[in-house]
Design a protein around this motif. Structure first.
Motif, short mmCIF file in Angstrom:
data_model
loop_
_atom_site.label_atom_id
_atom_site.label_comp_id
_atom_site.label_asym_id
_atom_site.label_seq_id
_atom_site.Cartn_x
_atom_site.Cartn_y
_atom_site.Cartn_z
N SER A 162 13.02 -3.63 3.25
CA SER A 162 13.91 -4.35 4.17
C SER A 162 15.24 -4.69 3.53
N GLU A 163 15.32 -4.63 2.22
CA GLU A 163 16.51 -5.16 1.56
C GLU A 163 17.10 -4.14 0.59
N GLY A 164 18.29 -3.67 0.92
CA GLY A 164 19.03 -2.84 -0.01
C GLY A 164 18.61 -1.39 -0.07
N VAL A 165 17.42 -1.04 0.40
CA VAL A 165 16.96 0.34 0.29
C VAL A 165 17.82 1.22 1.20
N ASP A 166 18.25 2.34 0.65
CA ASP A 166 19.24 3.19 1.31
C ASP A 166 18.56 4.40 1.95
N VAL A 167 18.38 4.37 3.29
CA VAL A 167 17.85 5.50 4.04
C VAL A 167 18.80 5.73 5.22
N PRO A 168 19.95 6.39 4.98
CA PRO A 168 20.97 6.50 6.03
C PRO A 168 20.51 7.14 7.32
N ARG A 169 19.49 8.01 7.26
CA ARG A 169 19.05 8.69 8.47
C ARG A 169 18.17 7.80 9.35
N ALA A 170 17.75 6.64 8.85
CA ALA A 170 16.93 5.72 9.66
C ALA A 170 17.78 5.15 10.79
N ALA A 171 17.33 5.32 12.03
CA ALA A 171 18.10 4.88 13.19
C ALA A 171 17.31 3.98 14.12
N CYS A 172 16.02 3.84 13.89
CA CYS A 172 15.17 2.99 14.73
C CYS A 172 14.33 2.08 13.86
N LEU A 173 14.12 0.86 14.33
CA LEU A 173 13.31 -0.12 13.60
C LEU A 173 12.35 -0.77 14.59
N ALA A 174 11.07 -0.76 14.26
CA ALA A 174 10.06 -1.48 15.04
C ALA A 174 9.70 -2.76 14.30
N TRP A 175 10.01 -3.91 14.91
CA TRP A 175 9.80 -5.21 14.27
C TRP A 175 8.36 -5.65 14.53
N MET A 176 7.44 -5.25 13.65
CA MET A 176 6.02 -5.57 13.78
C MET A 176 5.62 -6.65 12.79
N THR A 177 6.48 -7.64 12.61
CA THR A 177 6.24 -8.66 11.60
C THR A 177 6.52 -10.04 12.16
N SER A 178 5.99 -11.05 11.49
CA SER A 178 6.22 -12.44 11.91
C SER A 178 7.39 -13.06 11.17
N TYR A 179 8.06 -12.31 10.28
CA TYR A 179 9.24 -12.85 9.60
C TYR A 179 10.30 -13.20 10.64
N ARG A 180 11.02 -14.31 10.40
CA ARG A 180 11.96 -14.77 11.43
C ARG A 180 13.21 -15.43 10.88
N THR A 181 13.46 -15.37 9.59
CA THR A 181 14.64 -16.03 9.04
C THR A 181 15.89 -15.19 9.30
N PRO A 182 17.05 -15.82 9.49
CA PRO A 182 18.28 -15.05 9.73
C PRO A 182 18.59 -14.06 8.62
N LEU A 183 18.36 -14.48 7.36
CA LEU A 183 18.67 -13.61 6.23
C LEU A 183 17.82 -12.35 6.26
N PHE A 184 16.52 -12.52 6.47
CA PHE A 184 15.62 -11.36 6.50
C PHE A 184 15.93 -10.46 7.69
N PHE A 185 16.24 -11.07 8.83
CA PHE A 185 16.54 -10.30 10.03
C PHE A 185 17.77 -9.41 9.80
#
Length: 603
Positions: free
Chosen positions: A362-385
């Motif tokens: 979720s943080e810093g990892v570089d995968v430029p071709r990623a274009a979709c994200l499925a939010w299947m987590t209970s994390y909810r902080t603004p920073l993590f989002f």
């Protein structure tokens, strides 16, 4: 002062805003982006003293790594510093930083441990982690003060993960010549938990409760990056559904994600929806699969989707669901997997469609071709989002867009609405035909459900159904309604803000919902894996070459010891005499090669 993110494309301006000039031995560089030049110009402003501390807040995907290494290159070339130390949150990011630095002509060693003493002489510095610094701060202090050093602290908010980490960072780098702090979004903290080398201002936001907010020396937000074409616009597709669970009293409770009456009911409905045994997860994965198919058919041939799970058990279960729904086995990346970094790199360069992961991607990892994200987590902080959404917004070509599939719950809708407002400021959608009014109040964050010590099992998830709810527009939920179907040409632009109205986008997603529900009820045959793609030929970074040589030397020492009936220690001692120099852990590539060749002559 400010904070960061990661991007491996690198460039160096010979002057602050002048043309790019390649230094001898430095790979060909591309011009810096306007914001990167502006941040450098402010850093080297002749009207003020050059700062010992500098904090940069730049939206995920904007190129903080590129900026940091351009600054490092300039400081090295001008002899203001002689060494660069990078502190990253994870081991994978150590490798990513080292590879990016290599492309910038700066050799950094990401393999150094706390058991190794001095930095190798053929290296300009090294990359470590916050955990390693906390494990031996005085060692890192010695390394950072042995030569004039620039310390780059990536995602500096990690120094606040525990008071001991912040104290260790201060102890290790307080006497370094220069410090650059990076973060992807401003962060909050309590007055008694300040992170070293960061300036703060009073935070007057409702959720701060009198806390502090980081104050950057240079800020480059999502709205700015979107206007410059640095990041993609994001469409947030929210999915509702009815969840059913049995509470601690044995009663069966049913609630919709969007119509939950209380925070606790909403929290349990959310938790039940994410249960891999229900139908909500496979339905949303099928929707994302359809979106990926569309992207791949209309210009983004390698589009990929990230499925973000709360924990490793859920991640494994979600991977099985992806395979069942799509017929393709996804990449599965878990933090305790020793090959996690390798898998991330392989996925980034592959044509694989899905990856399922927990927090590490979720943080810093570089995968430029990623274009979709499925939010299947209970994390909810603004920073993590912001960090997680940042994985799918890195722009590569005009016309690309990103889609985030998320539960239609208040905490996530509130966070999405902030980014959506910035998006519409730059790319205003067409005038709405109509919009459904929703209550915009009460969008506060939900506290995680708590269990008292000794309390019996709180609840048992029974089932969860999924249904497309709405897209966000102007902070409101917009549904498809009974609008006439859009044309095929319009459908080709599904999800690209500014070309379809919010109602049309919602209508298209809603029309496909019934078909998606049918798909989740059947399994597809799993595709047989194709041949492994050939690895591109490229020059290895010095640290990688050194690691391979150390491994080869270790094997050769074993062969010599066995062939001559000598202890391993004796062979190593003989080798050090024949090829003088520091121990292998600190030896240069040239020394290691000569030792390898000497051992080959002894075999």
């Amino acid at each position: 002062m400010s904070t960061t993110e990661h991007e491996p494309q690198l460039a160096l301006a010979d002057t602050i805003s002048g043309p790019v000039v390649d230094a001898p031995g430095v790979p060909a560089a591309r011009p810096l982006r306007a914001w990167q030049n502006a941040a450098l110009e402010k850093y080297f402003d002749p009207a003020r003293e050059e700062p010992a501390d500098y904090l940069v807040t730049a939206t995920p995907g904007a190129g903080k790594t590129t900026f940091a290494l351009a600054l490092a290159r300039r400081l090295l070339d001008s002899r203001r510093v002689d060494r660069v130390v990078v502190v990253a949150p994870t081991d994978h990011l150590r490798t990513q930083w080292a590879e990016a630095a290599h492309r910038a002509g700066i050799e950094l060693d990401p393999t150094m441990t706390n058991a190794v003493g001095p930095v190798r002489p053929d290296m300009k510095g090294y990359v470590t982690t916050y955990a390693q610094v906390a494990g031996h701060p005085m060692l890192h202090r010695a390394r950072a003060t042995a030569r004039k050093s620039l310390v780059i602290m990536d995602e500096i908010h990690h120094a606040g993960d525990g008071l001991s980490w912040g104290e260790a960072v201060f102890e290790a780098f307080a006497d370094a010549r220069r410090r650059l702090s990076l973060t992807g979004t401003p962060f909050r903290t309590k007055a008694d938990e300040r992170i070293p080398f960061v300036a703060y201002v009073e935070d007057d936001s409702p959720e701060s409760e009198g806390g502090l907010r980081s104050a950057a020396d240079f800020t480059y937000g999502y709205k700015d990056a979107l206007g410059d074409g640095v990041v993609r616009p994001v469409v947030f597709a929210a999915y509702t559904g009815v969840s059913r669970w049995r509470n601690s009293a044995g009663e069966v409770v049913a609630a919709s994600l969007t119509d939950a009456t209380t925070k606790s009911v909403e929290s349990l409905a959310w938790k039940t929806a994410l249960d891999p045994r229900g139908d909500w997860v496979p339905h949303v994965i099928a929707a994302m699969d359809e979106r990926l198919n569309h992207l791949r058919e209309h210009g983004m041939h390698d589009a990929a989707g990230l499925v973000l799970a709360s924990d490793q058990d859920d991640a494994r279960a979600y991977a099985k669901i992806v395979q069942r729904v799509t017929g393709e086995k996804p990449a599965l990346i878990l933090s305790d997997d020793p090959k996690a970094s390798q898998k991330i790199s392989e996925f980034a360069e592959s044509d694989q469609r899905f990856v399922v992961c927990v927090r590490m991607i979720s943080e810093g990892v570089d995968v430029p071709r990623a274009a979709c994200l499925a939010w299947m987590t209970s994390y909810r902080t603004p920073l993590f989002f912001a960090q997680a959404v940042g994985r799918v917004v890195r722009s590569r070509a005009p016309g690309e867009s990103a889609t985030v599939f998320l539960p239609a719950v208040r905490p996530l809708l509130a966070l999405a609405a902030e980014m959506e407002t910035d998006r519409n400021h730059v790319i205003p959608p067409p005038a709405s035909v109509s919009s459904d009014e929703v209550d915009e109040g009460g969008l506060d964050l939900l506290p995680p459900p708590e269990r008292e010590p000794g309390e019996k099992k709180e609840y048992e998830a029974l089932e969860a159904q999924a249904e497309f709810a709405h897209v966000l527009h102007g902070g409101k939920a917009v549904t498809g309604g009974e609008l006439p179907p859009v044309s095929v040409e319009e459908a080709d632009y599904l999800g690209l803000p500014g070309l379809l109205s919010p109602e049309q986008t919602a209508a298209l997603l809603s029309q496909r919902d019934a078909e998606i529900r049918k798909r989740t009820a059947v399994s597809r045959p799993v595709e047989e894996p194709g041949p492994e793609p050939a690895e591109p030929e490229q020059e290895d970074a010095a640290w990688h070459t050194a690691a391979l040589l150390r491994k080869e030397i270790h094997g050769l020492v074993g062969r010599v010891a066995a062939g001559r009936a000598m202890p391993h220690a004796t062979v190593y001692s003989t080798l050090r005499k024949a090829v003088p120099g520091p121990p292998s852990a600190s030896a240069s590539v040239d020394v290691l090669r000569r030792r390898r060749d000497h051992l080959l002559s002894m075999v």
